[in-house]
Design a protein around this motif. Structure first.
Motif, PDB file in Angstrom:
ATOM      1  N   VAL A  86      -5.877  53.897 -42.740  1.00 13.11           N
ATOM      2  CA  VAL A  86      -4.617  53.281 -43.141  1.00 13.11           C
ATOM      3  C   VAL A  86      -3.573  54.364 -43.401  1.00 13.11           C
ATOM      4  O   VAL A  86      -3.908  55.474 -43.798  1.00 13.11           O
ATOM      5  CB  VAL A  86      -4.832  52.396 -44.389  1.00 13.11           C
ATOM      6  CG1 VAL A  86      -5.186  53.209 -45.598  1.00 13.11           C
ATOM      7  CG2 VAL A  86      -3.642  51.510 -44.666  1.00 13.11           C
ATOM      8  N   ARG A  87      -2.331  53.991 -43.141  1.00 11.44           N
ATOM      9  CA  ARG A  87      -1.225  54.887 -43.492  1.00 11.44           C
ATOM     10  C   ARG A  87      -0.049  54.060 -43.983  1.00 11.44           C
ATOM     11  O   ARG A  87       0.177  52.943 -43.509  1.00 11.44           O
ATOM     12  CB  ARG A  87      -0.820  55.785 -42.345  1.00 11.44           C
ATOM     13  CG  ARG A  87      -0.197  55.072 -41.177  1.00 11.44           C
ATOM     14  CD  ARG A  87       0.208  56.039 -40.055  1.00 11.44           C
ATOM     15  NE  ARG A  87       0.710  55.293 -38.925  1.00 11.44           N
ATOM     16  CZ  ARG A  87       1.940  54.809 -38.819  1.00 11.44           C
ATOM     17  NH1 ARG A  87       2.810  55.015 -39.798  1.00 11.44           N
ATOM     18  NH2 ARG A  87       2.318  54.124 -37.769  1.00 11.44           N
ATOM     19  N   GLU A  88       0.664  54.610 -44.940  1.00  9.40           N
ATOM     20  CA  GLU A  88       1.862  53.956 -45.455  1.00  9.40           C
ATOM     21  C   GLU A  88       2.990  54.170 -44.454  1.00  9.40           C
ATOM     22  O   GLU A  88       3.159  55.271 -43.925  1.00  9.40           O
ATOM     23  CB  GLU A  88       2.226  54.532 -46.815  1.00  9.40           C
ATOM     24  CG  GLU A  88       3.365  53.815 -47.490  1.00  9.40           C
ATOM     25  CD  GLU A  88       3.623  54.287 -48.905  1.00  9.40           C
ATOM     26  OE1 GLU A  88       4.619  53.834 -49.478  1.00  9.40           O
ATOM     27  OE2 GLU A  88       2.834  55.096 -49.441  1.00  9.40           O
ATOM     28  N   VAL A  89       3.764  53.126 -44.195  1.00 10.50           N
ATOM     29  CA  VAL A  89       4.885  53.231 -43.261  1.00 10.50           C
ATOM     30  C   VAL A  89       6.186  53.383 -44.055  1.00 10.50           C
ATOM     31  O   VAL A  89       6.281  52.938 -45.204  1.00 10.50           O
ATOM     32  CB  VAL A  89       4.954  52.021 -42.308  1.00 10.50           C
ATOM     33  CG1 VAL A  89       3.694  51.944 -41.458  1.00 10.50           C
ATOM     34  CG2 VAL A  89       5.162  50.714 -43.062  1.00 10.50           C
ATOM     35  N   THR A  90       7.163  54.010 -43.438  1.00  9.76           N
ATOM     36  CA  THR A  90       8.448  54.247 -44.098  1.00  9.76           C
ATOM     37  C   THR A  90       9.597  53.966 -43.137  1.00  9.76           C
ATOM     38  O   THR A  90       9.386  53.785 -41.929  1.00  9.76           O
ATOM     39  CB  THR A  90       8.552  55.707 -44.591  1.00  9.76           C
ATOM     40  OG1 THR A  90       8.397  56.584 -43.467  1.00  9.76           O
ATOM     41  CG2 THR A  90       7.501  56.029 -45.639  1.00  9.76           C
ATOM     42  N   ASP A  91      10.787  53.931 -43.677  1.00  8.28           N
ATOM     43  CA  ASP A  91      12.040  53.840 -42.939  1.00  8.28           C
ATOM     44  C   ASP A  91      12.063  52.664 -41.959  1.00  8.28           C
ATOM     45  O   ASP A  91      11.777  51.544 -42.350  1.00  8.28           O
ATOM     46  CB  ASP A  91      12.338  55.175 -42.239  1.00  8.28           C
ATOM     47  CG  ASP A  91      12.417  56.332 -43.222  1.00  8.28           C
ATOM     48  OD1 ASP A  91      12.938  56.132 -44.338  1.00  8.28           O
ATOM     49  OD2 ASP A  91      11.935  57.425 -42.892  1.00  8.28           O
ATOM     50  N   LEU A  92      12.371  52.928 -40.705  1.00  8.39           N
ATOM     51  CA  LEU A  92      12.495  51.865 -39.701  1.00  8.39           C
ATOM     52  C   LEU A  92      11.171  51.127 -39.515  1.00  8.39           C
ATOM     53  O   LEU A  92      11.142  49.903 -39.374  1.00  8.39           O
ATOM     54  CB  LEU A  92      12.979  52.443 -38.366  1.00  8.39           C
ATOM     55  CG  LEU A  92      13.194  51.435 -37.245  1.00  8.39           C
ATOM     56  CD1 LEU A  92      14.202  50.365 -37.645  1.00  8.39           C
ATOM     57  CD2 LEU A  92      13.650  52.148 -35.973  1.00  8.39           C
ATOM     58  N   ARG A  98       7.628  44.821 -42.294  1.00  9.78           N
ATOM     59  CA  ARG A  98       8.032  43.724 -43.168  1.00  9.78           C
ATOM     60  C   ARG A  98       8.413  42.494 -42.335  1.00  9.78           C
ATOM     61  O   ARG A  98       8.004  41.380 -42.645  1.00  9.78           O
ATOM     62  CB  ARG A  98       9.202  44.146 -44.054  1.00  9.78           C
ATOM     63  CG  ARG A  98       9.664  43.010 -44.969  1.00  9.78           C
ATOM     64  CD  ARG A  98      10.723  43.439 -45.944  1.00  9.78           C
ATOM     65  NE  ARG A  98      11.878  43.967 -45.239  1.00  9.78           N
ATOM     66  CZ  ARG A  98      12.783  44.770 -45.792  1.00  9.78           C
ATOM     67  NH1 ARG A  98      12.675  45.132 -47.060  1.00  9.78           N
ATOM     68  NH2 ARG A  98      13.806  45.215 -45.104  1.00  9.78           N
ATOM     69  N   ASP A  99       9.143  42.707 -41.249  1.00 12.41           N
ATOM     70  CA  ASP A  99       9.535  41.585 -40.381  1.00 12.41           C
ATOM     71  C   ASP A  99       8.327  40.909 -39.746  1.00 12.41           C
ATOM     72  O   ASP A  99       8.243  39.681 -39.694  1.00 12.41           O
ATOM     73  CB  ASP A  99      10.494  42.061 -39.289  1.00 12.41           C
ATOM     74  CG  ASP A  99      11.856  42.473 -39.834  1.00 12.41           C
ATOM     75  OD1 ASP A  99      12.167  42.153 -41.011  1.00 12.41           O
ATOM     76  OD2 ASP A  99      12.608  43.126 -39.081  1.00 12.41           O
ATOM     77  N   ILE A 100       7.371  41.711 -39.286  1.00 12.21           N
ATOM     78  CA  ILE A 100       6.141  41.165 -38.691  1.00 12.21           C
ATOM     79  C   ILE A 100       5.371  40.372 -39.734  1.00 12.21           C
ATOM     80  O   ILE A 100       4.887  39.273 -39.474  1.00 12.21           O
ATOM     81  CB  ILE A 100       5.274  42.300 -38.091  1.00 12.21           C
ATOM     82  CG1 ILE A 100       5.956  42.900 -36.870  1.00 12.21           C
ATOM     83  CG2 ILE A 100       3.875  41.790 -37.740  1.00 12.21           C
ATOM     84  CD1 ILE A 100       5.324  44.201 -36.384  1.00 12.21           C
ATOM     85  N   GLN A 101       5.264  40.937 -40.933  1.00 12.71           N
ATOM     86  CA  GLN A 101       4.535  40.277 -42.020  1.00 12.71           C
ATOM     87  C   GLN A 101       5.205  38.951 -42.395  1.00 12.71           C
ATOM     88  O   GLN A 101       4.535  37.939 -42.580  1.00 12.71           O
ATOM     89  CB  GLN A 101       4.452  41.215 -43.234  1.00 12.71           C
ATOM     90  CG  GLN A 101       3.679  40.675 -44.387  1.00 12.71           C
ATOM     91  CD  GLN A 101       2.172  40.709 -44.193  1.00 12.71           C
ATOM     92  OE1 GLN A 101       1.655  40.901 -43.102  1.00 12.71           O
ATOM     93  NE2 GLN A 101       1.447  40.515 -45.272  1.00 12.71           N
TER      94      GLN A 101
END
Length: 145
Positions: A86-92, A98-101
């Protein structure tokens, strides 16, 4: 069955699920599990969100290896066991996740725009699909290493 068909079968299954159990490892080496709403990408990555105040968030800062289980709903004998990094996502990418979720899990909007919300993307290492309702049972594994 070939790997492409197996991946497609897993993807179609998880597309129809909204919740899974995420297991992480805490600073003492002990497992901790939580039910999370999730979404997925076409290449079998899993996306989920959590606040940066949760145990799972702290655990993921220390150890990015996770396991995830999807399935076994009432009257259904199908599961996907999933291990990954797992990796935390940032920025774009944060906005994209968030949109996919939110598209898959609109009820996640309650948390999506909170200051402490973070999103993660899991890349699979190993997946096991089990359908115990069939005779013979359909069980296969996919390794990504």
């Amino acid at each position: 069955m070939n790997i492409t068909k197996n991946k497609k079968k897993v993807l179609e299954f998880i597309k129809n699920k909204n919740l899974g159990v995420l297991s992480t490892i805490n600073k003492f080496g002990n497992p901790e599990s939580a039910v999370v709403a999730f979404s997925e990408t076409e290449d079998l990555q899993i996306i989920f969100g959590t606040f940066n105040t949760t145990r799972k968030y702290s655990n993921l800062q220390l150890n990015q290896t996770i396991s995830f289980v999807i399935g076994w709903d009432e009257g259904e004998n199908v599961t996907v066991q999933y291990e990954g990094i797992v990796r935390e996502v940032t920025d774009l990418e944060f906005q994209e996740c968030r949109d996919i979720q939110l598209k898959k899990n609109p009820s996640s909007k309650t948390y999506a725009f909170e200051k402490q919300q973070r999103y993660f993307k899991i890349t699979p290492i190993w997946i096991r699909y089990s359908d115990l309702s069939k005779e013979p049972e359909e069980i296969f594994e996919i390794s990504f290493e």
